[in-house]
Design an enzyme around this catalytic site. Structure first.
Site, PDB file in Angstrom:
ATOM      1  N   ASN A  17       0.879  -1.167   0.000  1.00  0.00           N
ATOM      2  CA  ASN A  17       0.000   0.000   0.000  1.00  0.00           C
ATOM      3  C   ASN A  17       0.915   1.215   0.000  1.00  0.00           C
ATOM      4  O   ASN A  17       1.516   1.540   1.021  1.00  0.00           O
ATOM      5  CB  ASN A  17      -0.890  -0.011   1.251  1.00  0.00           C
ATOM      6  N   LYS A  19       0.174   4.253  -0.229  1.00  0.00           N
ATOM      7  CA  LYS A  19      -0.417   5.459   0.366  1.00  0.00           C
ATOM      8  C   LYS A  19      -0.141   6.643  -0.569  1.00  0.00           C
ATOM      9  O   LYS A  19      -0.176   6.467  -1.777  1.00  0.00           O
ATOM     10  CB  LYS A  19       0.119   5.659   1.783  1.00  0.00           C
ATOM     11  N   HIS A 103      -9.319   1.369   4.785  1.00  0.00           N
ATOM     12  CA  HIS A 103      -8.035   1.537   5.488  1.00  0.00           C
ATOM     13  C   HIS A 103      -8.235   2.467   6.688  1.00  0.00           C
ATOM     14  O   HIS A 103      -9.003   3.424   6.620  1.00  0.00           O
ATOM     15  CB  HIS A 103      -6.972   2.102   4.537  1.00  0.00           C
ATOM     16  N   GLU A 105      -6.544   4.809   7.782  1.00  0.00           N
ATOM     17  CA  GLU A 105      -6.293   6.236   7.512  1.00  0.00           C
ATOM     18  C   GLU A 105      -7.527   6.883   6.872  1.00  0.00           C
ATOM     19  O   GLU A 105      -7.809   8.064   7.103  1.00  0.00           O
ATOM     20  CB  GLU A 105      -5.040   6.391   6.635  1.00  0.00           C
ATOM     21  N   GLU A 175      -5.183  -4.878  10.400  1.00  0.00           N
ATOM     22  CA  GLU A 175      -4.159  -3.858  10.626  1.00  0.00           C
ATOM     23  C   GLU A 175      -4.435  -3.139  11.956  1.00  0.00           C
ATOM     24  O   GLU A 175      -5.241  -2.204  11.998  1.00  0.00           O
ATOM     25  CB  GLU A 175      -4.168  -2.840   9.490  1.00  0.00           C
ATOM     26  N   GLY A 181       2.815   2.324  10.663  1.00  0.00           N
ATOM     27  CA  GLY A 181       3.762   3.418  10.500  1.00  0.00           C
ATOM     28  C   GLY A 181       4.493   3.788  11.782  1.00  0.00           C
ATOM     29  O   GLY A 181       5.170   4.808  11.854  1.00  0.00           O
ATOM     30  N   SER A 221       3.661  -2.162  10.116  1.00  0.00           N
ATOM     31  CA  SER A 221       5.119  -2.238  10.300  1.00  0.00           C
ATOM     32  C   SER A 221       5.689  -3.616   9.952  1.00  0.00           C
ATOM     33  O   SER A 221       6.661  -4.060  10.548  1.00  0.00           O
ATOM     34  CB  SER A 221       5.522  -1.826  11.728  1.00  0.00           C
TER      35      SER A 221
HETATM   36  P1  13P Z   1       3.292   0.362   7.495  1.00  0.00           P
HETATM   37  O1  13P Z   1       3.774  -0.939   6.906  1.00  0.00           O
HETATM   38  O2  13P Z   1       4.043   1.542   6.989  1.00  0.00           O
HETATM   39  O3  13P Z   1       3.191   0.292   8.980  1.00  0.00           O
HETATM   40  O4  13P Z   1       1.785   0.554   6.958  1.00  0.00           O
HETATM   41  C1  13P Z   1       0.895  -0.472   7.099  1.00  0.00           C
HETATM   42  C2  13P Z   1      -0.342  -0.125   6.356  1.00  0.00           C
HETATM   43  O5  13P Z   1      -1.076   0.761   6.751  1.00  0.00           O
HETATM   44  C3  13P Z   1      -0.627  -0.851   5.126  1.00  0.00           C
HETATM   45  O6  13P Z   1      -1.911  -0.578   4.677  1.00  0.00           O
END
Ligand code: 13P
Length: 259
Positions: A17, A19, A103, A105, A175, A181, A221
């Site tokens: 992903n 982002k 997601h 976010e 997640e 992150g 992560s």
């Molecule tokens: P990270 O791997 O950067 O923690 O992000 C995970 C994520 O949100 C994947 O959708």
């Protein structure tokens, strides 16, 4: 005593992903670098979910390789006055095969709810997209010991009205929001336990066969160092990877860990 060998019947899916990272120009050179690195690694499906403007270029560069391309959201209406949104038809027309929906976010920063997630998911499935549905608890929920309740509720609400046949095109990504992150990864045991909870909810809703089949990823992560331990767990069938999916070598190492 011989160690217990877990034979997985499900195929791993390793998805990046991106982002809000990488321009179309950067996307072209990234996939030119990645494609030869992952060539022949056919024991898992490899997906990159990229920003909308990158999808066309990504699909063009990935054509003929084992890399599949997806978007990061889709609107539930077919078309119309929805400034800033993207329709399922548009995603299909630029050769996206997958789409991430729900997601954390999107839920945290853009006001998405289980109701809108459910509507987006049903529209995506109706248009033949494969959906990566994200669920996961916030830190306070984990600390309060209600992870199971939160995640079960999300799965039930987000999949409301989805048929058993449609479910075949759904991947669920667990997640935990506190692990995204942050560099804080859920332990393999924590991740496996909650992925197992999700599988049990699917069994209740759709029966054991569907629960045995559905792909459940872990995300938060995940990197080249911890992927093998996470992916070895019985209920973890892949990863949804943010930061490490922006580095061809690290992403390739995660793909290799799923072989
Ligand atoms: P990270 O791997 O950067 O923690 O992000 C995970 C994520 O949100 C994947 O959708």
């Amino acid at each position: 005593m011989p160690s217990l060998l877990i034979i997985k019947m499900r195929r791993y899916v390793i998805a990046g992903n991106w982002k809000m990272n990488q321009t179309p120009t950067e996307t072209r050179s990234f996939i030119k670098t990645l494609a030869p690195l992952v060539k022949g690694k056919d024991n898992c499906d490899i997906v990159l979910c990229v920003p909308f403007v990158d999808i066309w270029v990504a699909a063009e560069e990935a054509a003929g390789s084992n890399i599949h391309i997806g978007g990061q959201n889709v609107h539930f209406e077919e078309k119309g006055a929805f400034t800033g949104e993207i329709s399922a038809n548009m995603l299909r027309d630029v050769n996206a095969e997958y789409v991430i929906i729900g997601h954390s976010e999107r839920r945290q920063y853009f006001g998405e709810t289980d109701e809108t997630v459910n509507k987006r998911l049903k529209t995506a499935l109706a248009h033949g997209l494969k959906v990566i549905l994200c669920v996961g608890e916030m830190l306070d929920a984990r600390q309060a010991g209600i992870t199971e309740e939160i995640v079960s509720m999300q799965v039930k609400l987000d999949l409301a009205g989805v048929s058993a046949d449609e479910l075949k095109n759904v991947i669920i990504a667990y997640e935990p929001v506190w692990a995204i992150g942050t560099g804080l990864t859920a332990t393999p045991e924590q991740a496996d336990e909650t992925c197992g909870t999700i599988r049990a909810v699917i069994a209740k809703l759709y029966g054991k066969a569907a629960a045995d089949e559905i792909i459940i990823q872990y995300g938060g992560s995940m990197n080249d160092k911890n992927a093998a331990d996470l992916l070895a767990k019985e209920n973890i069938d892949g990863g949804l990877i943010g930061g490490a999916s922006l580095k061809p070598d690290a992403f390739t190492a995660i793909v290799s860990a799923a072989q």
